[in-house]
Design a protein around this motif. Structure first.
Motif, PDB file in Angstrom:
ATOM      1  N   SER A   1       0.791  -1.199   0.025  1.00 58.00           N
ATOM      2  CA  SER A   1       0.039   0.139   0.043  1.00 58.00           C
ATOM      3  C   SER A   1       0.697   1.347   0.308  1.00 58.00           C
ATOM      4  CB  SER A   1      -0.957  -0.158   0.906  1.00 58.00           C
ATOM      5  OG  SER A   1      -0.155   0.280   2.643  1.00 58.00           O
TER       6      SER A   1
ATOM      7  N   ASN B   1     -11.501  -6.439  -3.461  1.00 62.40           N
ATOM      8  CA  ASN B   1     -10.512  -5.712  -2.939  1.00 62.40           C
ATOM      9  C   ASN B   1     -11.195  -4.993  -2.469  1.00 62.40           C
ATOM     10  OD1 ASN B   1      -7.806  -6.272  -3.484  1.00 62.40           O
ATOM     11  ND2 ASN B   1      -8.595  -6.076  -6.441  1.00 62.40           N
TER      12      ASN B   1
ATOM     13  N   ARG C   1     -10.123  -2.524   0.571  1.00 62.19           N
ATOM     14  CA  ARG C   1      -9.925  -0.229   0.894  1.00 62.19           C
ATOM     15  C   ARG C   1     -10.903  -0.177   1.999  1.00 62.19           C
ATOM     16  NH1 ARG C   1      -8.152   1.807  -2.640  1.00 62.19           N
ATOM     17  NH2 ARG C   1      -7.963  -0.031  -4.662  1.00 62.19           N
TER      18      ARG C   1
END
Length: 514
Positions: A412, A452, A456
């Motif tokens: 990240s 995802n 997120r």
């Protein structure tokens, strides 16, 4: 090889060379010369290593800051000069046509000290030059005379000393604790003139030999002025010793601000190089990287400039990673109630059917942690942090036991916005991007891309807000005494952050804002 290891190795070699030199000196001149050259080469290699430490933090005092320091310093010097003790004078003087006159001047007290003109200038390579001009001192005292053996008289007098000048050079150095220190290199004081006005009785007698008295008083004052100015300058050192060379940040870390070299003095600024390195509390472990050289820009609008390098930020990342502080358990009650995604096997079972089949109706929790220290980089108007970590998912059974479901590798990057909170540097981050790959699966194969959106959301809604709470607490800046920052600006430049600020010291002689 790390810097400290290299220094230790070279020191060992230096000792060995010295021993071999002593052993072989009796064997012949050539051998002794050879051993001497060996030792010289080793010491020559050692010297640049011991002097090559670059600071992680730089502090630059500008002419504007020096002028504020002059204002504070003159208050102190003025108070010191008010303590001048002029001794009593007595003696005999022959006065025509009266003959011998016995006189005495007693109880001389300072009633006023004025320092209307003063200036400071930086002396490259040395420190500061302080000049005081057109100063004056006013005193009051008593006089007494006896003449013609039997006639006695007394009265009072006022003494005005004018055109007093003082010039002193001040060296700025580093003391044994890594704090700045000042000392007086030289000082010269002159008293231009002394005007005495006698009151009462036979004061006309004193007017007959006032030149003698003027000279004696000027000498007495000149002898005391420089020691008092020197004392006023020395009084700065207790204040300088309040520099927080080791400042606690929190339960995990502290930051060291000791000076790594002597101050760099130019005609326009005085610059201190500070270590600027984070350490785990009670454990001084050096990171596998060192500070890189950087130069502050030639800005001079503020009193003080503080440069905080990427080394300082990355040493913090190293310390918190080593302390195991960069990890977080995420549970469903931490997820915003409005989120359509819940941390339970029903939600994850939609994307990974095996989870719903094997662990139906269970809540889950996630362990998010870094696997190595994050990396902080500074670019103009942009602070980036890249982190490598893992996310481990667990199913929670009714008896509170945990079953691991999978481990994901997480790469990240976040953008950071540093800011100042009183005397601390703080910040907040926002997610830029993330990348997930499967590290280990305990439930069989699955497509990680399907997760995802969930992760997120977890990062943005849970992990980053928790991180921002901690970042908002910040870490302390280098500071002296009860220093406060005013008119502060922060900008991110290449490889460092720059803080430009004015300062004020409310606790020093009642000084006000600069």
């Amino acid at each position: 090889m790390r810097h400290d290891e290299a220094v230790a190795t070279l020191k060992d070699e230096s000792i060995k060379c010295s021993d071999r030199l002593r052993f072989n000196v009796e064997s012949g001149h050539k051998v002794a010369v050879k051993m001497f050259l060996c030792c010289w080469l080793v010491l020559g290699a050692l010297i640049p290593l011991t002097l090559s430490t670059d600071p992680g933090v730089k502090v630059k005092l500008t002419a504007k800051g020096l002028e504020y320091g002059r204002q504070l310093g003159m208050v102190s010097i003025q108070e010191k000069l008010k303590t001048i003790q002029v001794p009593d004078f007595s003696g005999n003087q022959r006065v025509t046509p009266i003959g011998k006159v016995k006189y005495s001047l007693t109880n001389l007290k300072i009633v006023d000290v004025g320092l209307p003109t003063s200036s400071v200038a930086l002396v490259p390579g040395t420190g500061v030059r302080l000049s005081i001009g057109k100063a004056f001192i006013r005193l009051h005292g008593n006089w007494r005379v006896k003449f013609l053996r039997i006639i006695k008289n007394s009265g009072s007098f006022d003494l005005s000393v004018s055109d007093l000048t003082v010039g002193t050079s001040i060296a700025v150095e580093s003391d044994e604790t890594g704090r700045p220190a000042v000392n007086t290199v030289d000082c010269a004081a002159t008293v231009g003139s002394a005007n005495i006005k006698f009151h009462g009785g036979a004061s006309w007698l004193y007017n007959l030999f006032r030149k003698f008295i003027d000279k004696a008083i000027r000498r007495a004052l000149e002898r005391q002025i420089c020691p008092l100015v020197t004392n006023a300058i020395s009084d700065l050192n207790p204040q300088l010793k309040t520099l927080n060379v080791l400042a606690k940040v929190d339960k995990h870390a502290e930051i060291e601000y000791s000076m790594v070299s002597s101050p760099a003095v130019t005609a326009s600024s005085l610059e201190l190089g500070l270590k600027g390195e984070f350490y785990n509390i009670g454990k001084k472990q050096e990171p596998p990287f060192s500070a890189a050289a950087f130069n502050l820009p030639p800005q001079a609008d503020s009193m003080l400039y503080i440069g905080l390098s990427a080394f300082t930020a990355n040493s913090a990342a190293f310390v918190y990673s080593a302390a195991g502080a960069l990890s977080l358990y995420v549970t469903d009650d931490m997820v915003p109630p409005a989120s359509p995604f819940r941390l339970n096997t029903n939600t994850f079972g939609v994307f990974i059917p095996q989870i719903a089949q094997r662990f139906l109706g269970l809540t889950m929790k996630l362990l998010v942690k870094t696997v190595k220290p994050p990396v902080v980089t500074f670019e103009p108007n942009n602070t980036m942090v890249k982190a490598s970590g893992t996310v481990t998912a667990y199913a929670i059974h009714p008896n509170s036991t945990l079953s691991p479901l999978f481990v994901l590798n997480l790469e990240s990057s976040v953008s950071a916005q540093p800011f100042l909170s009183e005397m601390r540097v703080a910040g907040r981050v926002s997610l830029n991007n993330m990348d997930l790959t499967v590290g280990t699966s305990y439930v069989g194969e699955f497509q990680v891309g399907l997760l995802n959106s969930i992760f997120r959301m977890v990062l943005r809604a849970v992990v980053i807000p928790v991180l921002n709470v901690q970042l908002a607490k910040g870490y302390p800046l280098p500071a002296i005494g009860k220093m406060q920052l005013v008119n502060t600006q922060l900008q991110v430049l290449k490889d460092y952050m720059l803080i430009g600020t004015d300062v004020q010291f409310n606790s020093i002689h009642g000084a006000s804002r600069g």
